[in-house]
Write a protein that holds these residues in place. Sequence first.
Motif, mmCIF file in Angstrom:
data_model
loop_
_atom_site.group_PDB
_atom_site.id
_atom_site.type_symbol
_atom_site.label_atom_id
_atom_site.label_comp_id
_atom_site.label_asym_id
_atom_site.label_seq_id
_atom_site.Cartn_x
_atom_site.Cartn_y
_atom_site.Cartn_z
ATOM 1 N N LEU A 231 -2.563 -23.982 -34.477
ATOM 2 C CA LEU A 231 -3.916 -23.630 -34.177
ATOM 3 C C LEU A 231 -4.510 -23.626 -32.582
ATOM 4 C CD1 LEU A 231 -6.796 -22.186 -35.400
ATOM 5 C CD2 LEU A 231 -7.454 -24.727 -36.085
ATOM 6 N N VAL A 232 -4.019 -24.758 -32.179
ATOM 7 C CA VAL A 232 -4.408 -24.981 -30.745
ATOM 8 C C VAL A 232 -3.743 -23.909 -29.861
ATOM 9 C CG1 VAL A 232 -4.075 -26.584 -28.893
ATOM 10 C CG2 VAL A 232 -4.915 -27.359 -31.097
ATOM 11 N N THR A 233 -2.482 -23.564 -30.233
ATOM 12 C CA THR A 233 -1.689 -22.585 -29.482
ATOM 13 C C THR A 233 -2.389 -21.265 -29.687
ATOM 14 O OG1 THR A 233 0.369 -23.706 -29.795
ATOM 15 C CG2 THR A 233 0.316 -21.316 -29.501
ATOM 16 N N VAL A 234 -2.873 -20.821 -30.738
ATOM 17 C CA VAL A 234 -3.857 -19.477 -30.923
ATOM 18 C C VAL A 234 -4.887 -19.631 -30.114
ATOM 19 C CG1 VAL A 234 -4.754 -17.944 -32.659
ATOM 20 C CG2 VAL A 234 -2.624 -19.051 -32.924
ATOM 21 N N LEU A 235 -5.619 -20.846 -30.175
ATOM 22 C CA LEU A 235 -7.200 -20.705 -29.674
ATOM 23 C C LEU A 235 -6.861 -20.605 -28.008
ATOM 24 C CD1 LEU A 235 -8.891 -23.718 -31.735
ATOM 25 C CD2 LEU A 235 -9.413 -21.291 -31.528
ATOM 26 N N ARG A 236 -5.711 -21.264 -27.595
ATOM 27 C CA ARG A 236 -5.645 -21.342 -25.908
ATOM 28 C C ARG A 236 -4.936 -20.008 -25.779
ATOM 29 N NH1 ARG A 236 -6.225 -25.415 -22.906
ATOM 30 N NH2 ARG A 236 -6.433 -27.585 -23.737
ATOM 31 N N ASP A 237 -4.498 -19.294 -26.462
ATOM 32 C CA ASP A 237 -3.677 -17.745 -26.216
ATOM 33 C C ASP A 237 -3.780 -17.270 -27.308
ATOM 34 O OD1 ASP A 237 -2.437 -15.783 -25.141
ATOM 35 O OD2 ASP A 237 -0.519 -16.696 -25.077
ATOM 36 N N PRO A 238 -4.945 -16.185 -27.498
ATOM 37 C CA PRO A 238 -5.160 -15.428 -28.858
ATOM 38 C C PRO A 238 -4.216 -14.418 -28.849
ATOM 39 C CG PRO A 238 -7.174 -15.645 -27.435
ATOM 40 C CD PRO A 238 -6.236 -16.351 -26.650
ATOM 41 N N GLY A 239 -3.407 -13.864 -27.578
ATOM 42 C CA GLY A 239 -2.536 -13.020 -27.834
ATOM 43 C C GLY A 239 -1.148 -13.470 -28.776
ATOM 44 N N THR A 240 -1.174 -14.817 -28.954
ATOM 45 C CA THR A 240 0.080 -15.228 -29.788
ATOM 46 C C THR A 240 -0.235 -15.291 -31.151
ATOM 47 O OG1 THR A 240 -0.689 -17.662 -29.405
ATOM 48 C CG2 THR A 240 0.758 -16.585 -27.706
ATOM 49 N N ALA A 241 -1.523 -14.590 -31.607
ATOM 50 C CA ALA A 241 -1.893 -14.802 -33.116
ATOM 51 C C ALA A 241 -0.985 -13.844 -33.697
ATOM 52 C CB ALA A 241 -3.491 -14.260 -33.144
ATOM 53 N N GLN A 242 -0.250 -12.984 -33.540
ATOM 54 C CA GLN A 242 0.758 -12.235 -34.194
ATOM 55 C C GLN A 242 1.834 -13.008 -34.511
ATOM 56 O OE1 GLN A 242 -0.289 -9.667 -35.727
ATOM 57 N NE2 GLN A 242 -2.485 -9.512 -34.931
ATOM 58 N N GLN A 243 2.282 -13.785 -33.302
ATOM 59 C CA GLN A 243 3.646 -14.598 -33.439
ATOM 60 C C GLN A 243 3.713 -15.743 -34.215
ATOM 61 O OE1 GLN A 243 2.414 -13.344 -30.258
ATOM 62 N NE2 GLN A 243 3.551 -11.365 -30.898
ATOM 63 N N VAL A 244 2.549 -16.359 -34.393
ATOM 64 C CA VAL A 244 2.277 -17.765 -34.937
ATOM 65 C C VAL A 244 1.913 -17.588 -36.320
ATOM 66 C CG1 VAL A 244 0.878 -19.851 -34.933
ATOM 67 C CG2 VAL A 244 1.482 -18.930 -32.751
ATOM 68 N N LEU A 245 2.833 -17.849 -37.304
ATOM 69 C CA LEU A 245 2.525 -17.760 -38.678
ATOM 70 C C LEU A 245 2.223 -19.253 -39.318
ATOM 71 C CD1 LEU A 245 5.420 -15.255 -39.784
ATOM 72 C CD2 LEU A 245 3.092 -14.750 -39.322
ATOM 73 N N PHE A 246 1.184 -19.348 -39.991
ATOM 74 C CA PHE A 246 0.873 -20.366 -40.532
ATOM 75 C C PHE A 246 1.388 -20.661 -41.864
ATOM 76 C CE2 PHE A 246 -2.709 -20.091 -37.907
ATOM 77 C CZ PHE A 246 -2.828 -21.338 -37.410
ATOM 78 N N VAL A 247 1.994 -19.394 -42.589
ATOM 79 C CA VAL A 247 2.760 -19.544 -43.647
ATOM 80 C C VAL A 247 3.438 -18.168 -43.620
ATOM 81 C CG1 VAL A 247 0.837 -18.521 -45.105
ATOM 82 C CG2 VAL A 247 2.920 -19.360 -46.167
ATOM 83 N N ASP A 248 4.915 -18.222 -43.801
ATOM 84 C CA ASP A 248 5.971 -17.130 -43.991
ATOM 85 C C ASP A 248 5.725 -16.485 -45.365
ATOM 86 O OD1 ASP A 248 7.655 -15.202 -43.765
ATOM 87 O OD2 ASP A 248 9.234 -16.705 -43.346
ATOM 88 N N PRO A 249 5.345 -15.254 -45.522
ATOM 89 C CA PRO A 249 5.282 -14.683 -46.844
ATOM 90 C C PRO A 249 6.463 -14.866 -47.622
ATOM 91 C CG PRO A 249 4.457 -13.057 -45.217
ATOM 92 C CD PRO A 249 5.010 -14.262 -44.514
ATOM 93 N N GLU A 250 7.668 -14.874 -47.184
ATOM 94 C CA GLU A 250 8.800 -15.117 -48.055
ATOM 95 C C GLU A 250 8.935 -16.535 -48.276
ATOM 96 O OE1 GLU A 250 12.427 -14.034 -45.794
ATOM 97 O OE2 GLU A 250 12.065 -11.932 -46.022
ATOM 98 N N GLY A 251 8.250 -17.500 -47.881
ATOM 99 C CA GLY A 251 8.129 -18.631 -48.143
ATOM 100 C C GLY A 251 6.766 -19.124 -48.922
ATOM 101 N N LEU A 252 6.155 -18.088 -49.268
ATOM 102 C CA LEU A 252 4.814 -18.395 -49.920
ATOM 103 C C LEU A 252 5.032 -18.994 -51.483
ATOM 104 C CD1 LEU A 252 1.526 -18.085 -50.077
ATOM 105 C CD2 LEU A 252 2.034 -15.749 -50.732
#
Length: 379
Positions: A231-252
């Motif tokens: 979350l800190v990474t996304v807040l500092r660089d919103p452009g990484t929101a598409q790369q940072v996954l809090f949960v992988d759908p395959e691992g859901l």
Amino acid sequence: MLWVGRLFEERYTAVRLTLVVLSGVGYLTLTPEGRSVSTVDLILAIGVLAFAYVGVRWPFASVVWVSLVLGLGSVVGGDNDTVPTIGLAWAVFELGARCGGWRVWTGLGLGLAGHIASDLGEFLDGPQIVAYGAAAAVAAPLLLGMHVRALGELNRQAAARAAQEQTRVRADERTSIARELHDLVAHHVASIVLRVAVARDVLPLDDPRVRRVLDDVHATGSSALADLRKLVTVLRDPGTAQQVLFVDPEGLPVALRAAVERSAGIGLNVQADIDPEVVRLDARTALALLRLTQEGLANVARHAGTAARARLSIRLGGELVAFELRDFGGTVAPGQAGGGHGLVGLRERVEVLGGRLQAGPADAGWLLRASLPASGAAA
């Protein structure tokens, strides 16, 4: 968004031209008694009015055409150039309001030449009078149009500066939140994880239940710390929101089962029915389902007690994902264990995805139900 602004501008220009054309038609048709319009003047006027709407898309072409018609008027024997003169004034106004550079000055020259040519006989007798009239009829509307264009450009620049300032303020807010999350929340969570690890490895734990609790606290804290770092990474660089996954759908499915097992570890009796097809969902929907499960089970333990019985169901059907978590009551009456923003956050998360959430008492317990679009599922 530029094409939207251009479309609105063209429609607004078309409305203005319609008013001018209607005025010209009225001038030609509603003639007072004793006044008539010759055939030549009528043809020239119709030529100007018929070509007027070209100026909606090509204002320079409209100026060229009307200047030509106005200049030909005296050559072909016209003696009433009212409509072409007004049409030229309006055409150069639109040119000044919507164009710049060489088109403006070329249009000005063509307009002046057409106006002088229409009064060529008078110009030879008194050039200063005709030149003054041409300037008033052509240059003045052009300057007014340029003034309107300049005002529009200033407004756009002000709007762009305001948008940039708003973006900067939001970036500062995100940076501030990220800093507090890292320095305060993440620091405390990391301290908790470290102390639990030390307690688990140092203290003599004769009761296996205590070790299980410490293992669960350590795993939960470590997972929370990893999510905080993302979350800190996304807040500092919103452009990484598409790369940072809090949960992988395959691992859901694994994450959902872990949430259920963690609740079972504190005493909850949870019957889970999870559709294995949830792996086909997109990351945002998968994260929403995981947060619904985590928050819902936490609320069951908080409001119904750690010995309550609950049933979790997550099913894919057509274009929707159906989530339902129901508890059957417990030692604590529903809704009496304090307030918070958990349900508010869940509702916002679901509605952002275009879904609906319902929460409320059901028989002796509580029902949390959500319906989300399965937009990320494969066909």
